[in-house]
Design a protein around this motif. Structure first.
Motif, PDB file in Angstrom:
ATOM      1  N   CYS A 109       0.728  -0.965  -0.022  1.00  0.00           N
ATOM      2  CA  CYS A 109       0.330  -0.233   0.316  1.00  0.00           C
ATOM      3  C   CYS A 109       1.141   1.405   0.273  1.00  0.00           C
ATOM      4  CB  CYS A 109      -0.813   0.587   1.353  1.00  0.00           C
ATOM      5  SG  CYS A 109      -2.482   1.306   1.276  1.00  0.00           S
ATOM      6  N   ARG A 133       3.507  -1.187  -7.433  1.00  0.00           N
ATOM      7  CA  ARG A 133       2.574  -0.132  -6.710  1.00  0.00           C
ATOM      8  C   ARG A 133       3.330   0.070  -5.677  1.00  0.00           C
ATOM      9  NH1 ARG A 133      -2.886  -0.017  -4.431  1.00  0.00           N
ATOM     10  NH2 ARG A 133      -1.312   0.750  -2.968  1.00  0.00           N
ATOM     11  N   LYS A 138      -0.789   9.088   0.599  1.00  0.00           N
ATOM     12  CA  LYS A 138      -1.469   8.500   1.250  1.00  0.00           C
ATOM     13  C   LYS A 138      -2.971   8.948   1.093  1.00  0.00           C
ATOM     14  CE  LYS A 138      -1.248   4.545   0.623  1.00  0.00           C
ATOM     15  NZ  LYS A 138      -2.278   3.945  -0.985  1.00  0.00           N
ATOM     16  N   PRO A 139      -3.663   8.951   0.167  1.00  0.00           N
ATOM     17  CA  PRO A 139      -5.211   9.342   1.471  1.00  0.00           C
ATOM     18  C   PRO A 139      -5.509   8.150   2.448  1.00  0.00           C
ATOM     19  CG  PRO A 139      -5.227   7.865  -1.012  1.00  0.00           C
ATOM     20  CD  PRO A 139      -4.147   8.234  -0.713  1.00  0.00           C
ATOM     21  N   GLU A 171       0.561   6.380  -6.770  1.00  0.00           N
ATOM     22  CA  GLU A 171      -0.762   7.612  -6.534  1.00  0.00           C
ATOM     23  C   GLU A 171      -0.430   8.886  -6.231  1.00  0.00           C
ATOM     24  OE1 GLU A 171      -3.865   6.759  -3.668  1.00  0.00           O
ATOM     25  OE2 GLU A 171      -5.111   8.809  -4.335  1.00  0.00           O
ATOM     26  N   GLN A 189      -1.773   7.390 -10.325  1.00  0.00           N
ATOM     27  CA  GLN A 189      -2.912   6.772 -10.282  1.00  0.00           C
ATOM     28  C   GLN A 189      -3.505   8.101  -9.340  1.00  0.00           C
ATOM     29  OE1 GLN A 189      -2.750   3.308  -7.425  1.00  0.00           O
ATOM     30  NE2 GLN A 189      -4.406   3.895  -6.149  1.00  0.00           N
ATOM     31  N   GLY A 191      -6.391   8.253  -7.092  1.00  0.00           N
ATOM     32  CA  GLY A 191      -7.630   7.343  -5.851  1.00  0.00           C
ATOM     33  C   GLY A 191      -8.770   7.246  -6.059  1.00  0.00           C
ATOM     34  N   ALA A 192      -9.874   6.589  -5.319  1.00  0.00           N
ATOM     35  CA  ALA A 192     -11.115   6.226  -5.359  1.00  0.00           C
ATOM     36  C   ALA A 192     -11.549   8.525  -4.468  1.00  0.00           C
ATOM     37  CB  ALA A 192     -11.419   4.958  -4.103  1.00  0.00           C
ATOM     38  N   ARG A 193     -10.977   8.167  -3.756  1.00  0.00           N
ATOM     39  CA  ARG A 193     -11.494   9.899  -3.087  1.00  0.00           C
ATOM     40  C   ARG A 193     -11.101  10.484  -3.720  1.00  0.00           C
ATOM     41  NH1 ARG A 193      -9.456   5.721  -0.482  1.00  0.00           N
ATOM     42  NH2 ARG A 193     -10.141   4.819   1.723  1.00  0.00           N
ATOM     43  N   LYS A 214      -9.561   5.432 -10.438  1.00  0.00           N
ATOM     44  CA  LYS A 214      -9.809   4.257  -9.304  1.00  0.00           C
ATOM     45  C   LYS A 214     -11.340   4.202  -8.962  1.00  0.00           C
ATOM     46  CE  LYS A 214      -6.862   1.935  -6.721  1.00  0.00           C
ATOM     47  NZ  LYS A 214      -7.057   1.075  -5.834  1.00  0.00           N
ATOM     48  N   ARG A 244     -12.196  -0.772  -7.382  1.00  0.00           N
ATOM     49  CA  ARG A 244     -11.996  -1.090  -6.346  1.00  0.00           C
ATOM     50  C   ARG A 244     -12.301  -1.339  -5.024  1.00  0.00           C
ATOM     51  NH1 ARG A 244     -13.133   1.698  -2.487  1.00  0.00           N
ATOM     52  NH2 ARG A 244     -11.109   1.958  -1.739  1.00  0.00           N
ATOM     53  N   HIS A 280      -8.397  -3.619  -2.319  1.00  0.00           N
ATOM     54  CA  HIS A 280      -9.236  -3.028  -1.086  1.00  0.00           C
ATOM     55  C   HIS A 280     -10.358  -2.712  -1.328  1.00  0.00           C
ATOM     56  CE1 HIS A 280      -5.515  -0.317  -1.559  1.00  0.00           C
ATOM     57  NE2 HIS A 280      -6.122   0.783  -0.913  1.00  0.00           N
ATOM     58  N   MET A 304      -5.006  -5.205  -9.669  1.00  0.00           N
ATOM     59  CA  MET A 304      -4.285  -4.933  -8.536  1.00  0.00           C
ATOM     60  C   MET A 304      -4.253  -5.773  -7.038  1.00  0.00           C
ATOM     61  SD  MET A 304      -3.547  -0.954  -7.463  1.00  0.00           S
ATOM     62  CE  MET A 304      -2.961  -0.123  -8.326  1.00  0.00           C
ATOM     63  N   GLU A 306      -2.488  -6.255  -3.710  1.00  0.00           N
ATOM     64  CA  GLU A 306      -1.532  -5.732  -2.515  1.00  0.00           C
ATOM     65  C   GLU A 306      -0.016  -6.752  -1.576  1.00  0.00           C
ATOM     66  OE1 GLU A 306      -2.812  -1.340  -0.998  1.00  0.00           O
ATOM     67  OE2 GLU A 306      -3.422  -2.559  -0.109  1.00  0.00           O
ATOM     68  N   ASP A 317      -3.027  -0.284   5.360  1.00  0.00           N
ATOM     69  CA  ASP A 317      -3.540  -1.160   4.624  1.00  0.00           C
ATOM     70  C   ASP A 317      -3.424  -3.088   4.750  1.00  0.00           C
ATOM     71  OD1 ASP A 317      -5.745   0.265   3.836  1.00  0.00           O
ATOM     72  OD2 ASP A 317      -5.337   0.166   1.726  1.00  0.00           O
TER      73      ASP A 317
HETATM   74  C1  PEP Z   1      -4.879   2.571  -2.902  1.00  0.00           C
HETATM   75  O1  PEP Z   1      -4.337   1.893  -3.543  1.00  0.00           O
HETATM   76  O2  PEP Z   1      -3.666   2.384  -2.060  1.00  0.00           O
HETATM   77  C2  PEP Z   1      -5.610   3.931  -2.507  1.00  0.00           C
HETATM   78  C3  PEP Z   1      -5.707   4.309  -1.591  1.00  0.00           C
HETATM   79  O3  PEP Z   1      -6.501   2.607  -3.363  1.00  0.00           O
HETATM   80  P1  PEP Z   1      -8.140   3.535  -3.466  1.00  0.00           P
HETATM   81  O4  PEP Z   1      -7.962   4.795  -3.680  1.00  0.00           O
HETATM   82  O5  PEP Z   1      -9.057   2.842  -4.450  1.00  0.00           O
HETATM   83  O6  PEP Z   1      -8.550   3.712  -1.711  1.00  0.00           O
END
Ligand code: PEP
Ligand code: MN
Length: 365
Positions: A109, A133, A138-139, A171, A189, A191-193, A214, A244, A280, A304, A306, A317
């Motif tokens: 992660c 990856r 990190k979010p 990311e 990348q 990310g989802a957020r 994502k 994801r 995820h 993908m 981890e 993670d």
């Molecule tokens: C990740 O890939 O580690 C991640 C934070 O993914 P996601 O944006 O899908 O939560």
């Protein structure tokens, strides 16, 4: 709207058609497919009558209105032809796409230190996977949780790339970091957020780097495709869509719900390649192999996963991260499956077996 040009049309005639189309207040784009050239018209096409366009040239086969709100991303825009995202890596070109072998992206992660990222990269490489990856930025839901090592982690990724030749996927969370991240990443990348961070989508799109987009935590498929449209509208056609897991009501046993139905659904809506991230999606390492295999059966173009040398000590993670040994086992299991579904790789998995116990199964951190 798309204008489909007949096969064998002289190039000069295609240019003349484009010239004629430029009288309309829309953007024109030439899409060269495997057997057809299509001219896309994007903008307010409501003022354009398909019959008028048809009269421009006898070499126009068809004029079709794209009904979806996402235009460039839609399957119709390429007249039904899937697109490919070709990524140059030190080990060679890797192609994400429907008519290509399964691409596997794996790694931790977060990038925690040099030893763990380089050793994980070596395992990833040995299995035949193509990308490493690992997050530098990190979010995290909590501002007090580990936020990633930032710039110093980017140089560790560069080191891992140099040692293994793997492509790097990492990311980017902030437009301010784009240049730095794009220098190291072969694929950016989002990310989802940040799926609907429109200024990030536009600026990341403008770098020209391939983008892994994502799906947002609670995004509808249409919202997700509209987010991808921002990147294509910025002039960058190289987008891979990554499912994801989406938020549903059960938090007790799974982290998210893996919406595997997106594979057949997206196939009918878009030409873009698809990736599935069972890590995820499930949040638990024990469910990852099953869902990775299910994703292959559903027809994903890419996975993908981890992987962490010591998941119980991971800074983010850990519970969903496979150990190197589990990852090697998964790669051995999916090799014949990918083959069965016509998505096998040439020799990567065979060489992995020869690698045998040389793979550092128990890397400590
Ligand atoms: C990740 O890939 O580690 C991640 C934070 O993914 P996601 O944006 O899908 O939560
Ligand atoms: Mn993660």
């Amino acid at each position: 709207m798309i204008v489909v040009i007949k096969s064998q049309t002289p190039a000069s005639e295609i240019e003349r058609i484009i010239q004629q189309l430029s009288q309309y207040p829309v953007t024109t784009e030439k899409i060269i497919g495997k057997d057809k050239v299509v001219i896309g018209l994007v903008g307010d096409t409501s003022v354009i009558h398909p019959e008028h366009v048809q009269q421009i040239s006898p070499f126009i086969e068809q004029v079709i209105r794209v009904k979806q709100p996402f235009k460039r991303v839609s399957l119709e825009y390429r007249y039904g032809e899937p697109s490919e995202v070709v990524v140059p890596t030190p080990n060679g070109l890797v192609t994400f796409g429907q008519n290509h072998p399964l691409v596997v992206v794996a790694g931790p992660c977060s990038v925690e230190n040099e030893e763990m990222i380089v050793e994980t990269a070596q395992v990833v490489k040995a299995t035949g996977a193509q990308f490493l990856r690992g997050g530098a930025y990190k979010p995290r839901s909590s501002p007090y949780a580990f936020q990633g090592h930032g710039e110093s982690a980017l140089s560790l990724l560069a080191k891992a790339r140099e040692v293994t030749g793997l492509g790097i996927i990492t990311e980017v969370m902030d437009t301010a970091d784009l240049d730095k991240v794009a220098e190291v990443a072969d694929v950016l990348q989002i990310g989802a957020r940040n799926m609907q961070n429109f200024s990030l989508l536009k600026k990341a799109g403008a770098t020209g780097k391939p983008i892994l987009l994502k799906r947002g935590l609670s995004a509808t498929i249409e919202e997700w495709l509209m987010a991808a449209e921002y990147i294509l509208a910025a002039g960058n056609p190289n987008v891979i869509l990554c499912e994801r897991g989406i938020r549903t009501f059960d938090k007790q046993y799974t982290r998210n719900t893996l919406d595997l139905s997106v594979v057949p659904v997206l196939r009918g809506l878009t030409h873009l390649p698809i990736m599935i991230d069972p890590s995820h999606a499930t949040g638990h390492s024990k469910y990852v192999p099953t869902m990775a295999k299910a994703a292959i059966a559903a027809g994903t173009d890419s996975l993908m996963i981890e992987v962490h040398p010591n998941p119980s000590k991971a800074l983010s993670d850990g519970p969903q991260s496979l150990t190197p040994a589990d990852f090697v086992e998964l790669m051995q299991e999916i090799a014949p499956l990918a083959q069965f579904f016509g998505r096998g790789t040439k020799s990567a998995f065979t060489s992995m077996t020869q690698f045998g116990t040389k793979i550092p199964f128990t890397v400590g951190v």
